[in-house]
Design an enzyme around this catalytic site. Sequence first.
Site, mmCIF file in Angstrom:
data_model
loop_
_atom_site.group_PDB
_atom_site.id
_atom_site.type_symbol
_atom_site.label_atom_id
_atom_site.label_comp_id
_atom_site.label_asym_id
_atom_site.label_seq_id
_atom_site.Cartn_x
_atom_site.Cartn_y
_atom_site.Cartn_z
ATOM 1 N N SER A 25 0.854 -1.178 0.000
ATOM 2 C CA SER A 25 0.000 0.000 0.000
ATOM 3 C C SER A 25 0.894 1.232 0.000
ATOM 4 O O SER A 25 1.683 1.429 0.923
ATOM 5 C CB SER A 25 -0.885 -0.024 1.253
ATOM 6 O OG SER A 25 -1.640 1.161 1.358
ATOM 7 N N ASN B 31 -10.110 5.617 0.819
ATOM 8 C CA ASN B 31 -10.412 5.850 2.236
ATOM 9 C C ASN B 31 -11.552 6.855 2.431
ATOM 10 O O ASN B 31 -11.424 7.841 3.155
ATOM 11 C CB ASN B 31 -9.159 6.299 3.001
ATOM 12 C CG ASN B 31 -8.192 5.149 3.255
ATOM 13 O OD1 ASN B 31 -7.084 5.149 2.713
ATOM 14 N ND2 ASN B 31 -8.605 4.172 4.028
ATOM 15 N N ASP C 221 -13.779 -1.599 2.369
ATOM 16 C CA ASP C 221 -12.879 -1.758 3.517
ATOM 17 C C ASP C 221 -13.645 -1.249 4.745
ATOM 18 O O ASP C 221 -14.302 -2.024 5.454
ATOM 19 C CB ASP C 221 -11.578 -0.976 3.251
ATOM 20 C CG ASP C 221 -10.641 -0.886 4.452
ATOM 21 O OD1 ASP C 221 -10.996 -1.363 5.548
ATOM 22 O OD2 ASP C 221 -9.529 -0.320 4.321
ATOM 23 N N GLY D 87 -4.429 -4.357 5.776
ATOM 24 C CA GLY D 87 -3.423 -4.155 6.814
ATOM 25 C C GLY D 87 -3.664 -2.875 7.577
ATOM 26 O O GLY D 87 -4.372 -1.985 7.104
ATOM 27 N N LYS E 167 -2.818 5.123 -2.760
ATOM 28 C CA LYS E 167 -3.850 5.913 -2.093
ATOM 29 C C LYS E 167 -4.224 7.069 -3.010
ATOM 30 O O LYS E 167 -3.351 7.688 -3.645
ATOM 31 C CB LYS E 167 -3.307 6.457 -0.763
ATOM 32 C CG LYS E 167 -2.987 5.365 0.260
ATOM 33 C CD LYS E 167 -4.249 4.752 0.832
ATOM 34 C CE LYS E 167 -3.930 3.798 1.984
ATOM 35 N NZ LYS E 167 -5.164 3.260 2.598
ATOM 36 N N ASP F 224 -7.019 3.099 -3.431
ATOM 37 C CA ASP F 224 -7.765 3.149 -2.165
ATOM 38 C C ASP F 224 -8.064 4.599 -1.821
ATOM 39 O O ASP F 224 -7.150 5.404 -1.644
ATOM 40 C CB ASP F 224 -6.931 2.500 -1.045
ATOM 41 C CG ASP F 224 -7.703 2.392 0.273
ATOM 42 O OD1 ASP F 224 -8.880 2.810 0.326
ATOM 43 O OD2 ASP F 224 -7.120 1.883 1.248
ATOM 44 N N LYS G 197 -0.901 -0.968 -4.546
ATOM 45 C CA LYS G 197 -2.115 -0.186 -4.244
ATOM 46 C C LYS G 197 -1.658 1.236 -3.981
ATOM 47 O O LYS G 197 -0.738 1.450 -3.190
ATOM 48 C CB LYS G 197 -2.810 -0.796 -3.026
ATOM 49 C CG LYS G 197 -3.663 0.136 -2.182
ATOM 50 C CD LYS G 197 -4.448 -0.650 -1.144
ATOM 51 C CE LYS G 197 -4.622 0.112 0.162
ATOM 52 N NZ LYS G 197 -5.345 -0.690 1.173
ATOM 53 N N GLU H 15 -10.994 0.787 -3.834
ATOM 54 C CA GLU H 15 -11.310 0.463 -2.448
ATOM 55 C C GLU H 15 -11.966 1.671 -1.769
ATOM 56 O O GLU H 15 -11.437 2.780 -1.818
ATOM 57 C CB GLU H 15 -9.989 0.087 -1.746
ATOM 58 C CG GLU H 15 -10.113 -0.357 -0.312
ATOM 59 C CD GLU H 15 -8.750 -0.757 0.266
ATOM 60 O OE1 GLU H 15 -7.771 -0.907 -0.494
ATOM 61 O OE2 GLU H 15 -8.668 -0.899 1.499
ATOM 62 N N LYS I 257 -10.107 -7.119 7.254
ATOM 63 C CA LYS I 257 -9.164 -6.763 8.320
ATOM 64 C C LYS I 257 -9.756 -7.297 9.613
ATOM 65 O O LYS I 257 -10.882 -6.928 9.980
ATOM 66 C CB LYS I 257 -9.011 -5.245 8.455
ATOM 67 C CG LYS I 257 -8.286 -4.572 7.315
ATOM 68 C CD LYS I 257 -8.189 -3.069 7.546
ATOM 69 C CE LYS I 257 -7.530 -2.388 6.352
ATOM 70 N NZ LYS I 257 -7.623 -0.907 6.443
#
Length: 377
Positions: free
Chosen positions: A144, A199, A247, A299, A172, A197, A170, A222, A271
């Site tokens: 990541s 978030n 996630d 993770g 961000k 990802d 991956k 993600e 996770k």
Amino acid sequence: MPIAHPAASVRLEGFELRVLHLPLVSPFTTSFGTETVREVIVVRALTADGDGWGEIVTQDAPLYSSEYTQGAWDVAIRWLIPALLERGTAAPEDVAGVLAPFVGHRMAKAGLELAILDAALRAAGRPLGQYLGAVRDRVPSGVSVGIQHDPAALVEVVRSYLDEGYVRIKIKIKPGRDIGDTAAVRDEFGAIPLQVDANSAYTLSDIDTLAELDRFDLLLIEQPLQEDDIVDHATLARHLRTPVCLDESIVSLKAATDALALGAASVVNIKAGRVGGYLEAVRVHDLCRDAGIPVWCGGMLETGIGRAANAALAALPGFTLPGDVSASSRFYHRDIVTEPAVLDDGHVRVPTGPGLGVTIDPVALEAFTVAREIVRR
Ligand code: OSB
Ligand code: MG
């Protein structure tokens, strides 16, 4: 498959909690902030059958989830640990039920459960991977990559991870750092396994930007939207060619069931901390496997404790995509276990010793400890 052979009970005598500060090898930037030091809680279950170790994967601030270090510390000491000690004897399979009356606080519960699981399995001489149902002795390792200063810097960081052998990248993303960053990596490295990802940094009004990502043939996007945006994720998924992976939203088996029923995810990041423990993580895995939904192991910048457990979990048969199970060196110069996870031919080995299969380095543990408390019966 559910756990085939339950573990025996352990006689609980107490718990030791520590807050650790581990310096990161480089800052880790996501849409919700930058970390330079990993703050984490390490749990030691003290039992008449031997000690066990766990990790509470909260961060210092409640930015990824509502949980955070001091909240987890407080709820563990004030409520969760007393409930477990009151019971006296517990098998790992009992822990979630004992803690169920307390709403939420899944990461705190997961860390306590892991410590009891480790104690019980060490006492029985059984490896965690075998207990959880692992079918592989090593797992493919993804990395990541945080948001960098600019796309050119990102390309160089990605290059170094590819050179190390990571089999999936991956990156961000966040608004303003999405299309350009993804294009830079795709243009430089061609058809590498690549995913992004967010978030939770977007809303449905960003649907046109998110659809632009379709041209990069990503493995998945993600968590583009917020934790409780299950219906909006389903709407978004219908408008994207890129598979939507959840996630933050997958906080339990129930949340996973609902997300799949609504078509909100065609891939799931598992996770253990986020879902309340490794046993619930196996249940989410089983659900997704039965539904034909691929899963991968996420993770939380784990120390050698959680990293060993993640490698065991990621060895289950439904984990068909590479996880964020990187080498310890991706985050840390020095780990708190004597056999930190290493990258070997793009893979991380599943430990084979009893319990977590790793040994705590007491000197390193002490060196990183900034707070410590013991609660006894
Ligand atoms: O969203 O997967 C995430 C780290 C902290 C909080 C959330 C996330 C992450 C990562 C790092 O992406 C994954 C890792 O530990 O390698
Ligand atoms: Mg994520």
